[in-house]
Enzyme design. Structure first.
Site: not given
Length: 399
Positions: A119, A332
Site C-alpha cells: 500500500h 482474464d
C-alpha cells in the site's frame, strides 16, 4: 492490499497442461509487467522510501487439500485466507517483496490467484490498474501499459524515516463475517430508505454501520456509544485538474459522518443523507490535496505519537469500497474471468470492506470483536437484505 481471485476447473482444463502452463505463463508475465510498474519491484527503505532497484516480486505455488468451493465459501475467513501467503496480508512487509503473488491449486482442479501489493506505492485504484494490465499483458504480449506515477507531485510524503506504521493491524482482536447483498436485495434496500438517488454503496454502508453501532450498544449493556462512520474515497476525479484513471499512488481522502450521540440518529434516511452531504462537501472543496483530511490525520498521529483519530473521542467504523473497479470483468489472464473475488481478513477492528460480486451485487467483509459480531450477525434488519456466507449459503450455491 491482499486480493484473491478464483478460477474453476473447467477454465483451467481448457488450457493444454493447464496447471503447469498457467504457472509458467503467470510468472513470466509478472516479470514483464513489473518493468512498467517498476516501484513494486523495488525495496522499501526506512519504511518511507522506495528504492527502485529491480529487486523483483515473489511468486509462490501451493497445494490446498480441499475443493475450491469449500474454501471460498467457508464461513471462517481464516480458511479462505489459506489462499494468501502466510502472515503477509495487511502486514507492514518491510522484509518481503513489495508484490507477493500466490497460485493455489485445489484438489478439485480449480485455482486461486492471490496478490499482496504494498500500500506504500498505491491504493485500490492503483491495484486495479496493475492487475488489469498484468492480465492484458498475459493475454497479449504486445500490450503496452502506461501507468502514470504521481509520486510526490500531488501529496508530498513526510520527510525522514517512518519508525513504525501509523495504523497497526489488530486482526487478532476481531472476527470477520461476510454478507452478500444480491442486486435484487440492494434495489429493495435503496427503495426502503426513501432518499432520492441512493447508491448501492451508500445503502450498504448505512445499513451495516447502523447495525454494527447498534450491536455495540447492546454489548455495552444498552448504553449508547458515541460513534461515526469514516469512509475512504478516491480523489482522482475531484482534484483540479483531474488526475487520469491510470494514476498510481495513494490518491485517497476520507469523509466522516457527524459523531452520533443518540440511537435515534441511526436511522437509514438520516445516515444516507449525512453520507451524501459529506461526499458533496468533499467534491466542492477547492483543494482536495492540501486539505486532504486523511493525510492530515495520519501525519498528526505520526508526529504526536497518538493513535489515528484518537482526538475524536468516539468509536470509529471505517469503510473502504472497491465496488467501482471491475476486477472480475478485467482479470482474464487467458483462461477466462474469475467466478469470485475476495479480500483477506483485516486490517483492523470495526472495518468494512465492500466488493462487487460478478452478478452485480455487493459482498461485505465486516470486522467486529466477537461479542459485537454475535449480536450483529443476527440483526433482523441486516438479514432482511443481506445473506451471511455460512453452510446454508454454500448449499444454495451448490444447488
Amino acid at each position: 492490499m491482499p486480493l484473491v481471485f478464483f478460477y474453476p476447473k473447467n477454465q483451467v482444463n481448457a488450457i493444454p497442461n493447464g496447471p503447469k502452463t498457467i504457472s509458467n505463463v503467470l510468472s513470466n508475465s509478472l516479470s514483464k509487467i513489473l518493468s512498467y510498474y517498476y516501484p513494486w519491484a523495488g525495496t522499501l527503505k526506512d519504511n518511507a522510501t522506495i528504492e527502485c532497484d529491480d529487486q523483483g516480486a515473489e511468486f509462490l505455488e501451493v497445494q490446498i487439500n480441499s475443493s475450491m468451493d469449500k474454501v471460498v465459501n467457508h464461513p471462517d475467513s481464516n480458511v479462505k485466507d489459506l489462499t494468501f501467503p502466510q502472515g503477509l496480508p495487511w502486514a507492514n512487509g518491510v522484509d518481503r517483496a513489495l508484490i507477493v503473488a500466490q497460485l493455489s491449486h485445489f484438489d478439485c482442479g480449480g485455482i486461486a490467484l492471490s496478490v499482496c501489493l504494498s500500500h506504500k506505492i498505491g491504493d485500490g485504484s492503483s491495484a486495479h490498474c496493475f492487475l488489469r494490465d498484468w492480465a492484458a499483458l498475459t493475454r497479449n504480449s504486445n500490450t503496452n501499459p502506461s501507468p502514470y506515477f504521481v509520486e510526490d507531485s500531488i501529496v508530498p510524503s513526510p520527510i525522514g524515516p517512518l519508525v513504525s506504521p501509523v495504523i497497526g493491524s489488530d486482526t487478532d482482536k476481531c472476527v470477520q463475517k461476510r454478507f452478500v447483498f444480491s442486486s435484487t436485495k440492494l434495489s429493495a434496500l435503496k427503495s426502503s430508505i426513501g432518499v432520492q438517488n441512493v447508491t448501492s454503496n451508500e445503502a450498504a454502508n448505512a445499513l451495516i454501520y447502523k447495525c454494527a453501532a447498534s450491536s455495540g450498544t447492546v454489548v455495552n449493556s444498552g448504553s449508547f456509544k458515541r460513534s461515526q462512520l469514516v469512509q475512504f474515497l478516491d480523489i482522482r476525479e475531484i482534484t483540479s485538474p483531474q488526475l487520469p484513471p491510470n494514476s498510481i499512488g495513494n490518491l485517497i481522502s476520507i469523509i466522516s459522518s457527524p459523531i452520533y450521540e443518540d440511537k435515534e440518529e441511526l436511522k437509514l434516511p438520516n445516515l444516507v443523507t449525512d453520507i451524501k452531504k459529506s461526499k458533496n462537501y468533499l467534491s466542492a472543496r477547492d483543494n482536495n490535496v492540501e486539505e486532504n483530511e486523511f493525510a492530515i490525520e495520519m501525519l498528526d498521529a505520526y508526529r504526536s505519537g497518538e493513535v489515528t483519530f484518537y482526538k475524536r473521542k468516539c468509536d470509529h467504523y471505517f469503510s473502504s469500497s472497491v465496488c467501482k473497479f471491475p476486477f472480475s470483468q478485467d482479470l482474464d489472464f487467458g483462461f477466462g474471468k474469475p467466478i469470485r473475488s475476495s479480500i483477506a481478513k483485516g486490517p483492523i477492528n470495526k472495518f468494512i470492506h465492500l466488493m462487487r460480486t460478478y452478478d452485480g451485487g455487493i459482498e461485505a467483509f465486516v470486522n467486529l470483536n466477537e461479542q459485537e459480531m454475535s449480536v450483529f450477525e443476527h440483526d433482523d434488519q441486516l438479514l432482511e437484505f443481506a445473506t451471511p456466507i455460512n453452510e446454508d449459503f454454500c448449499n444454495k450455491e451448490e444447488q
